[in-house]
Every structure is written in C-alpha cells, then in structure tokens.
Design a protein around this motif. Structure first.
Motif, PDB file in Angstrom:
ATOM      1  N   VAL A  35      11.781   6.979   1.107  1.00 49.98           N
ATOM      2  CA  VAL A  35      11.801   5.509   0.783  1.00 49.98           C
ATOM      3  C   VAL A  35      10.655   5.097   1.187  1.00 49.98           C
ATOM      4  O   VAL A  35       9.904   4.083   0.161  1.00 49.98           O
ATOM      5  N   ALA A  36      10.159   5.157   2.340  1.00 50.08           N
ATOM      6  CA  ALA A  36       8.824   4.836   3.144  1.00 50.08           C
ATOM      7  C   ALA A  36       7.358   5.405   2.640  1.00 50.08           C
ATOM      8  O   ALA A  36       6.769   5.210   2.492  1.00 50.08           O
ATOM      9  N   ALA A  37       7.978   6.628   2.234  1.00 55.35           N
ATOM     10  CA  ALA A  37       7.032   7.351   1.859  1.00 55.35           C
ATOM     11  C   ALA A  37       6.447   7.279   0.723  1.00 55.35           C
ATOM     12  O   ALA A  37       5.008   7.296   0.052  1.00 55.35           O
ATOM     13  N   LEU A  38       6.963   6.923  -0.703  1.00 54.65           N
ATOM     14  CA  LEU A  38       7.060   6.778  -1.515  1.00 54.65           C
ATOM     15  C   LEU A  38       6.221   5.601  -2.600  1.00 54.65           C
ATOM     16  O   LEU A  38       4.731   5.681  -3.367  1.00 54.65           O
ATOM     17  N   PRO A  39       6.313   4.265  -1.353  1.00 47.55           N
ATOM     18  CA  PRO A  39       5.098   3.503  -2.244  1.00 47.55           C
ATOM     19  C   PRO A  39       3.287   3.870  -1.445  1.00 47.55           C
ATOM     20  O   PRO A  39       2.786   3.126  -1.795  1.00 47.55           O
ATOM     21  N   LEU A  40       3.939   4.826  -0.429  1.00 44.20           N
ATOM     22  CA  LEU A  40       2.170   5.484   0.105  1.00 44.20           C
ATOM     23  C   LEU A  40       1.531   6.086  -0.769  1.00 44.20           C
ATOM     24  O   LEU A  40       0.247   6.630  -0.807  1.00 44.20           O
ATOM     25  N   ILE A  41       2.891   7.200  -1.385  1.00 46.14           N
ATOM     26  CA  ILE A  41       2.028   8.364  -2.217  1.00 46.14           C
ATOM     27  C   ILE A  41       1.632   7.485  -3.467  1.00 46.14           C
ATOM     28  O   ILE A  41       0.793   8.020  -4.071  1.00 46.14           O
ATOM     29  N   ALA A  42       2.245   6.065  -3.769  1.00 47.93           N
ATOM     30  CA  ALA A  42       2.299   5.651  -5.238  1.00 47.93           C
ATOM     31  C   ALA A  42       0.483   4.585  -4.272  1.00 47.93           C
ATOM     32  O   ALA A  42      -0.311   5.069  -5.492  1.00 47.93           O
ATOM     33  N   SER A  43       0.483   4.256  -3.872  1.00 52.90           N
ATOM     34  CA  SER A  43      -1.267   3.506  -3.929  1.00 52.90           C
ATOM     35  C   SER A  43      -1.340   4.106  -3.618  1.00 52.90           C
ATOM     36  O   SER A  43      -3.528   4.133  -4.440  1.00 52.90           O
ATOM     37  N   GLY A  44      -1.415   5.906  -3.294  1.00 57.80           N
ATOM     38  CA  GLY A  44      -3.054   6.735  -3.369  1.00 57.80           C
ATOM     39  C   GLY A  44      -3.299   6.898  -4.836  1.00 57.80           C
ATOM     40  O   GLY A  44      -4.780   6.850  -5.056  1.00 57.80           O
ATOM     41  N   CYS A  45      -2.600   6.517  -5.846  1.00 55.15           N
ATOM     42  CA  CYS A  45      -2.834   7.026  -7.403  1.00 55.15           C
ATOM     43  C   CYS A  45      -3.203   5.690  -7.941  1.00 55.15           C
ATOM     44  O   CYS A  45      -3.380   6.000  -8.997  1.00 55.15           O
ATOM     45  N   ALA A  46      -3.453   4.585  -6.999  1.00 57.40           N
ATOM     46  CA  ALA A  46      -3.808   3.827  -7.716  1.00 57.40           C
ATOM     47  C   ALA A  46      -5.593   4.114  -8.380  1.00 57.40           C
ATOM     48  O   ALA A  46      -6.230   4.498  -7.741  1.00 57.40           O
ATOM     49  N   ALA A  47      -6.169   3.397  -9.946  1.00 58.36           N
ATOM     50  CA  ALA A  47      -7.152   3.439 -10.593  1.00 58.36           C
ATOM     51  C   ALA A  47      -7.881   2.071  -9.626  1.00 58.36           C
ATOM     52  O   ALA A  47      -9.192   2.987  -9.442  1.00 58.36           O
ATOM     53  N   THR A  48      -7.722   1.300  -9.419  1.00 57.95           N
ATOM     54  CA  THR A  48      -8.279   0.398  -9.348  1.00 57.95           C
ATOM     55  C   THR A  48      -7.935   0.136  -7.594  1.00 57.95           C
ATOM     56  O   THR A  48      -6.320  -0.152  -7.444  1.00 57.95           O
ATOM     57  N   LEU A  49      -8.556  -0.555  -6.618  1.00 57.27           N
ATOM     58  CA  LEU A  49      -8.499  -1.221  -5.256  1.00 57.27           C
ATOM     59  C   LEU A  49      -8.113  -2.476  -5.921  1.00 57.27           C
ATOM     60  O   LEU A  49      -8.525  -3.243  -6.568  1.00 57.27           O
ATOM     61  N   PRO A  50      -7.413  -3.602  -4.879  1.00 60.03           N
ATOM     62  CA  PRO A  50      -7.327  -4.754  -5.147  1.00 60.03           C
ATOM     63  C   PRO A  50      -8.327  -5.734  -5.121  1.00 60.03           C
ATOM     64  O   PRO A  50      -9.724  -5.108  -4.403  1.00 60.03           O
TER      65      PRO A  50
END
Length: 75
Positions: free
Chosen positions: A7-22
């Motif tokens: 649960v803690a690692a899933l958001p970190l992995i998903a944020s690494g796949c983001a197409a653009t920066l905030p």
C-alpha cells in the motif's frame, strides 16, 4: 511481501509512471493589488462558547413523557 508495504509502495510506483509533472504553484508578488477581498483576522478563544454543565440525577421518565406529549386525545 506484507500488504502494508504494498500500500505504501503503490503510490510511489504509480507516480514514477506519470506522463507530466504537476504544475508549479507560484504566489503573486503583488498581493496588495489583488482584487480578492479578505476579511481581517481576529483572535477568538477556542473555549469562548463553553458553558459548564454538571451531572444531575435522572428525572422520572413518566413526568418527562407527559410534559412532551401533545394535548388532546391519543386516538
């Protein structure tokens, strides 16, 4: 692997796949000329509306019920 780590690692992995920066959030340098109206802040005590209530003995329930019953026939 423990579910808590997943649960803690899933958001970190998903944020690494983001197409653009905030987007960057930049505050305006000239806040005095801003058209937004802001009320002035006043200090209010967090206990300003407090009223002391002491515990009391319960009253007879029949008297309470009769006092709240509507007037007239029950039928």
């Amino acid at each position: 692997m423990k579910p808590l780590y997943l649960v803690a690692a899933l958001p970190l992995i998903a944020s690494g796949c983001a197409a653009t920066l905030p987007p960057d959030v930049i505050a305006s340098g000239d806040l005095a000329a801003s058209p937004a109206e802001v009320r002035p802040l006043r200090y209010t005590s967090p206990v300003s509306g407090y009223t002391h209530r002491a515990p009391v003995d319960p009253k007879p329930w029949r008297n309470q019920n009769d006092a709240q019953a509507p007037e007239g026939d029950a039928s």
